[in-house]
Structures are given as structure tokens and as C-alpha cells.
Design an enzyme around this catalytic site. Structure first.
Site, mmCIF file in Angstrom:
data_model
loop_
_atom_site.group_PDB
_atom_site.id
_atom_site.type_symbol
_atom_site.label_atom_id
_atom_site.label_comp_id
_atom_site.label_asym_id
_atom_site.label_seq_id
_atom_site.Cartn_x
_atom_site.Cartn_y
_atom_site.Cartn_z
ATOM 1 N N LEU B 101 10.754 -2.779 -24.033
ATOM 2 C CA LEU B 101 12.152 -3.492 -23.543
ATOM 3 C C LEU B 101 11.922 -3.505 -21.960
ATOM 4 C CD1 LEU B 101 15.022 -1.404 -24.904
ATOM 5 C CD2 LEU B 101 14.636 -3.829 -25.086
ATOM 6 N N ASP B 102 12.162 -4.835 -21.485
ATOM 7 C CA ASP B 102 11.924 -4.775 -20.073
ATOM 8 C C ASP B 102 13.151 -4.042 -19.333
ATOM 9 O OD1 ASP B 102 12.973 -8.413 -19.551
ATOM 10 O OD2 ASP B 102 14.038 -6.427 -20.500
#
Lengths: 341, 358
Positions: B101-102
């Protein structure tokens, strides 16, 4: 039956490489010799069992031969220390310096990570090198050496003995500095912050790292507080005396926290200056708790309004106390809310 | 002789889910969990130090009449086993991260410890679908599709109504369904393909671009709106671009103000650990909770590996598809009812697989 018979037969039937062909005959002769010895010992009714055949039995005494107590005491076993090792573990029991350091509580494992420290410690002589320095640190009052000059300088600036000891234990590299460098630093803090001597001393005692590092980031932080945040001089003084860590905090994180507290939570400068611990807290914590209070409709940070929540209570209370007293909700509700952010 | 620390370390094997807060890099999450696990391991009492024989000069006891000093042996603990010399018992615990997940997004992040890291790989390859909640805002467009980026243009959005939005979403969904059928490598003109499509068991094989298997609007309050998305093979940037494209289709512009992952395969947000619970005992509890799911993923992964070289036979291909589809069955549903009946659904398939194989 005597067990050695199979041993001897094993020896005679052992395969020998071509290179050892010449010595086979000698081996056989020696085997005969040991066989004779075996039978002699057997006849003399000893109860020992020979587990290995010693080829040099004629020259050295058998290890199981009984000797007198005086001779036993005089036996010297050379220590099998490895010539090189990546840790200090094999040397600790043998070296007097290292074992005394361990007994004093020195974390040898951490120190040997640094380059060349391990070799230096092994070569130190306890009485000559280590002991005088330890005594000096204990007294903090020896006048002749360079370290003593530093300590006397600090005493002349009216730092008490306990505060000097506390500073040195928190930031040991302080002792490496020259007197002029310390003088410059103390003068800088007194001038820039505009604090009295007493308050400067207090700040420096609590955070001796201020004196150790470079002054540029501290100057930058002060400029940021003044220009970007818009704090007045006396507010900055109050913040620094309450929370000296603001001076060496990360500029970006400090800006992020201030931006959230001032712009999103709508807390005026005066309130932030009153509770500077907020600037030292974790951003995520402040954000989650504020959003939770906003969701519940309890985000009231003005002291004049009812249901006022002070910033230090917002930040410093542990989660259970925060949920039960400030937010008046359960811990599960807070966790469920966190998962919606 | 195993110590308490070694026994605890051997139990640390498996998968668990963590709720990543917004603004935090996933590496930071992984490092925090690893350091918390190490803290718990190193706080266990160290093994007893080895004893070594030492001869010490002691004065003779009462038995001896003479006053000579006597060498007496005693067992003394060696300093080589002292914790200050050996350091902590454990230096590293293998903690791996699943689908990343960024920093801008938040939500469920799957982590694997010890032997669970191998299962993570199977999870990534198994084409599981993921659930996202996207918050959008009409009226502006930025360079990185988020509300914190540099604003490029501003538009009006008064003409946007809920049914216009739904029409646009339906169009996007139609395009994605077409892509899904294309990439699922199923011949459209067969009865079997029709049955799979009716039951909603189509999903892409091999490499494919991001495909949305489900899309709907759950909240509309101009300028803000919220979309719920189920997708395969996606990145968070693609989802933010999706919001931007929705705005473009509606003749306005939109930015994304939040991407939140509510489900990653079988790992749902209810069982994800929040930041207070990133400690060793909560993690061990979560691992125990997900142990059944982990075993299922490992089995399906091993089955896919063994069926790999036999790919030429279409029968085996269908079997692999139905096997993995059964795992995903719960998650292709749009209504996303949260039930743990994956167990029941899978066992009849495995039985039938065994029979048809033999």
C-alpha cells in the site's frame, strides 16, 4: 575379557595409504610394544581401560598414569585462545580487563560493533589504562588532566556537581570537547534565546546533546519557529525552556504537527505556547485523537468554552484513560473509528 | 534444551493483517512489527550460563589441622555467556509484506512471519480480489490525482447528479467486464463459459492490467462522493486515476481524497490490527486466528505449482481455475457479505478434484 584386544586388532587391520607403506613395519613394531605394555598393565591389575593407543607411549607418560598432588598443581594448561575472532566472547574469561569491564556493566557486545574497538579493548591493561579514567569519572574533580579542566570550567559557570555528572552520563562525548568550544556554545544559547544564566543551565543540563551537535540545525529550527510559525520571542523562550527537544527536532515533522494543530484544529499560538508538549508528540496520535473527538462532537480546545480539553491531556493520556475520560467512549469504538480513517 | 525464547520463535510462523494508517510508508509498518517481535523474544530469560571448572585457593577448613592453603575446585559461570558479551538472543525475525500500500493509502496490509513468507507468494499469485473505498471530491484536478497535489484546473460541478454518476459507473463497469472476459481466456461461445459467467466465477489468468470486478457509489454528497471497488491486479495510483476519469466522464474534474483497502483476499478489516496492537501477543493471536486461511492458501498454491507443467491439458486448466475460483468465490460478490464460509465452500471442491484426478 580385556577390551583392548579388539583395539589392537583394529590397529593392525587399519588400511594404510601408499605413502605410509614404509612406516608400516615401524607401526607394527610399535603396536607390539604397546601390546606388551597393555599386558603388563593388565597384569598389574589396573582398572583403567585404554581407549586410544598412544604411538609415543614410550616417550611421554600415559595420561591415565597416577601422579602426586604437587605435580598435578604444577601442570600448566596453555589456553587455546583463537588468534582471531569476530567477537570478544572467547577472550572474556581469559582477559582480566574484559572480565572486569563486564562486571562493571559495560555493554561489550554493543562496543565491539564499532570498528577496531574490540582489538583495542583486548590490548588494554586494566591497571594502567582503564582504572585511572574510571576513578576520574567517579570523582569528576581531578584538576591536573585535560578532562579536569573541562569539569572545572563547568563548575566555574555554576553547574552543580550532580548536573555535571548527569550531563556527562547522558552525553559522554562532551568530555572530548575543548573549553573554548563549550564556551562558544553556552554563549550562543544565552544570546540567541535571550535566557537568563539559570535557565540556560537548566536547559543544557536536561539536554546535553545541544552542546554536542552542530549549531546549524538549531539555528534553522529557531528561524522556523519565528518566521514560519509566527511565534513571538517570549513564546519561543517559554517553549524552549519547557521542551528543549524542539531545538533538535526534525524540521519537517515539526512543521507537519504545527500545521495540523494550528490550521486543522484551530488552536491559537498562545495556547500552543502554553502547552508546547504537543509539538513533541507523534503526529499520528494527535491526528487520530482529534478526528475521533471531532466525530463525537467533543473537539473543544478553547479554555473559555464548556467541555474544554487541554492539549496536554489530548496528547499525553494513555488510550484507555483518554477514551473513558476525555472522549467518553469505549476503546473498541476508538479502534473501530481508527479503521475508518 | 530449548529456552522459552526459542519456543516462542518457533511459534512465530504465519500470516496476519495489519491496518496501515495514512501517511505512513509500508516499510515503517514492517520495521515496527519486526522490532516489537524482537523485543518480546529478547525479553525472555536467557539460557543459564555454562559452568566452568576453576581451582581456587581457599584456606583449609576445620577438618585440616594445618593452616595451609588448599586448592579446591568449584564450578563458576563463564563470563562468555553473560548477556553483555553475547548481546541479545535474536537479531532478526523474517517479516514479509504482501500486496503493498503506498503512503497515501490506508487499510489492510498482510504481513507474513517466518514460514508464512512462502505462503505470501502464493497469495500474491492466486489472483485474489481486493476491496477498496475511494473518497472523491468534485471541482478540481491536481497533478498526482490527490487532494494534496498541485491544482491544475478548477471546474463547476452543479450539473452532476446521482443518476449521471451511476450511468458513468455502469459504463466503466461494462468496459471492465469485457476486459475480464477477454483475459479470463474462456471461449465465449461455450456453455461452460456461460455457466461460469452466470455464477460470477470469471477472473483473469496470467498477467492482466487492473480490472474492476465490482464498482458502485455508496455515498453521494456533492462535492464529495464515495465509491466502493472490487478489483484485481490493481495499484493505488490506478484507483486515484479512476476517480479522475469519473470526473472527466461527468464533464467536470475530480480528485481522490482517500484510498482505503477494506479487504485483501481473505483478510478483512475487522480482523486487522490497529497501531496499539502491533505487539507480539496480539500478533500471535492474529496468526492463530488466520492459521486456517494460511493453510488453505498454501494448499492451493502447491496445487497450482504441481499442475503447472501439465498446463497443456485443458482439463487440468479447468480444475485449477475452479479450485482457485472457489477460494475467491466469497470475494467476487458485489454485496460483500462478510461470512467465513470459505471453509465449507472449498472442501467439496477438493473432494471432487481428488475424484476426477484419480
Amino acid at each position: 575379557m580385556h577390551v583392548c584386544q579388539p583395539c589392537v586388532s583394529l590397529l593392525l587391520s587399519r588400511p594404510l595409504s601408499a605413502a605410509l607403506q614404509q612406516s608400516t613395519r615401524a607401526l607394527h613394531q610399535r603396536a607390539h610394544l604397546t601390546l606388551l605394555q597393555h599386558t603388563l598393565i593388565e597384569l598389574s591389575c589396573s582398572s583403567y581401560v585404554l581407549s586410544s593407543v598412544d604411538l609415543d607411549a614410550a616417550v611421554h607418560p600415559s595420561p591415565l598414569q597416577e601422579i602426586s598432588e604437587e605435580e598435578a598443581v604444577q601442570i600448566h594448561v596453555p589456553s587455546a585462545l583463537p588468534p582471531e575472532s569476530s567477537t570478544l566472547r572467547p577472550y572474556v574469561d581469559e582477559s582480566e580487563t574484559l572480565s572486569k569491564l563486564v562486571q562493571l556493566g559495560v555493554n561489550l557486545w554493543k562496543l565491539e560493533q564499532r570498528p577496531n574497538v574490540g582489538s583495542m579493548l583486548v590490548r588494554l591493561d586494566f591497571d594502567a589504562d582503564v582504572a585511572p579514567k574510571l576513578l576520574l569519572l567517579k570523582d569528576l574533580g581531578v584538576e591536573e588532566t585535560k578532562l579536569g579542566q573541562l569539569v572545572s570550567y563547568l563548575k566555574s559557570k555554576k553547574f552543580s556537581k550532580q548536573s555535571v555528572a548527569a550531563m556527562v552520563s547522558k552525553a559522554p562525548y562532551l568530555l572530548n570537547f575543548s573549553v573554548e568550544r563549550l564556551d562558544n556554545r553556552l554563549g550562543f544559547f544565552q544570546k540567541q534565546l535571550g535566557l537568563s544564566a539559570e535557565k540556560t543551565r537548566d536547559v543544557v543540563t536536561r539536554l546535553p546533546k545541544l552542546l554536542c551537535g552542530s549549531l546549524e540545525p538549531i539555528k534553522e529550527n529557531l528561524k522556523v519557529c519565528e518566521l514560519e510559525f509566527g511565534f513571538r520571542g517570549n513564546e519561543i523562550q517559554h517553549i524552549v525552556t519547557t521542551v528543549p527537544k524542539v531545538l533538535i527536532a526534525n524540521k519537517r515533522k515539526l512543521t507537519q504537527i504545527f500545521d495540523f494543530v494550528h490550521n486543522t484544529m484551530d488552536v491559537p499560538h498562545s495556547l500552543i505556547a502554553k502547552f508546547p508538549q504537543v509539538l513533541n508528540a507523534k503526529f499520528l496520535r494527535i491526528r487520530e485523537r482529534h478526528l475521533f473527538l471531532e466525530y463525537l462532537g467533543r473537539a473543544q480546545y478553547q479554555p473559555s468554552q464548556p467541555n474544554y480539553i487541554s492539549l496536554d491531556r489530548l496528547v499525553f493520556l494513555p488510550d484507555e484513560v483518554f477514551c473513558s475520560e476525555v472522549a467518553l467512549a469505549t476503546l473498541e469504538d476508538f479502534e473501530r473509528f481508527q479503521k475508518t480513517l | 534444551m530449548t529456552t522459552q525464547a526459542v519456543r516462542l520463535f518457533r511459534k512465530m510462523n504465519g500470516l496476519f493483517a495489519v491496518y496501515k494508517p495514512q501517511g505512513v510508508h509500508w516499510k515503517h509498518v514492517r520495521d515496527s512489527t519486526e522490532s516489537n517481535l524482537l523485543k518480546a523474544l529478547n525479553s525472555c530469560p536467557p539460557p543459564a550460563p555454562q559452568l566452568a571448572l576453576q581451582f581456587q585457593l581457599l584456606s583449609g577448613g576445620e577438618n585440616c589441622s594445618s593452616k595451609d592453603v588448599v586448592l579446591s575446585p568449584s564450578m563458576v559461570p563463564t563470563l562468555a555467556d553473560h548477556p553483555l558479551v553475547t548481546g541479545p538472543q535474536f537479531h532478526k525475525v523474517h517479516v514479509g509484506v504482501g500486496h503493498r500500500l503506498d503512503a497515501f493509502s490506508s487499510g489492510v496490509l498482510v504481513l507474513g512471519v517466518g514460514k508464512g513468507n512462502g505462503v505470501l507468494e502464493h497469495l500474491c499469485k492466486s489472483h485474489v480480489t481486493r476491496d477498496y473505498t475511494l473518497e472523491g471530491e468534485f471541482g478540481k484536478a491536481t497533478d498526482n490525482f490527490t487532494h494534496t497535489g498541485r491544482v491544475i484546473e478548477k471546474t463547476t460541478y452543479d450539473h452532476v447528479t446521482l443518476d449521471k454518476l451511476e450511468r458513468v459507473l455502469a459504463m466503466i463497469q461494462g468496459a471492465n467486464q469485457k476486459a475480464l472476459i477477454t483475459y479470463s481466456q474462456v471461449d465465449l461461445h461455450t456453455q461452460e463459459a456461460y455457466e461460469l459467467a452466470v455464477r460470477g466465477l470469471l477472473y483473469p489468468h496470467g498477467k492482466s492490467p487492473p480490472i474492476l470486478t465490482g464498482l458502485r457509489c455508496i455515498h453521494f454528497n456533492p462535492p464529495n462522493f464515495t465509491l466502493e471497488v472490487q478489483c484485481v491486479n490493481e495499484t493505488q495510483k490506478y484507483l486515484r486515476k479512476l476517480i479522475h476519469e469519473v470526473g472527466l466522464e461527468l464533464r467536470t474534474s475530480a480528485v481522490c481524497s482517500g484510498v482505503r483497502r477494506t479487504r485483501d483476499g481473505p483478510f478483512k478489516v475487522e480482523n486487522a490490527l490497529t497501531r496499539q496492537h502491533w505487539t507480539a501477543d496480539s500478533i500471535m493471536q492474529a496468526i492463530a486466528h488466520f492459521s486456517k486461511t494460511t493453510r488453505k492458501i498454501r494448499k492451493s498454491g502447491m496445487y497450482r505449482q504441481t499442475a503447472g507443467p501439465l498446463n497443456s491439458s485443458t482439463q487440468v486448466q479447468e480444475q485449477t481455475r475452479s479450485q482457485t475460483e472457489q477460494i475467491n468465490l466469497e470475494h467476487v460478490e458485489l454485496s460483500s457479505s462478510t461470512s467465513d464460509t470459505v471453509v465449507d465452500r472449498e472442501t467439496p471442491v477438493t473432494l471432487s478434484e481428488g475424484r476426477t484426478k484419480q
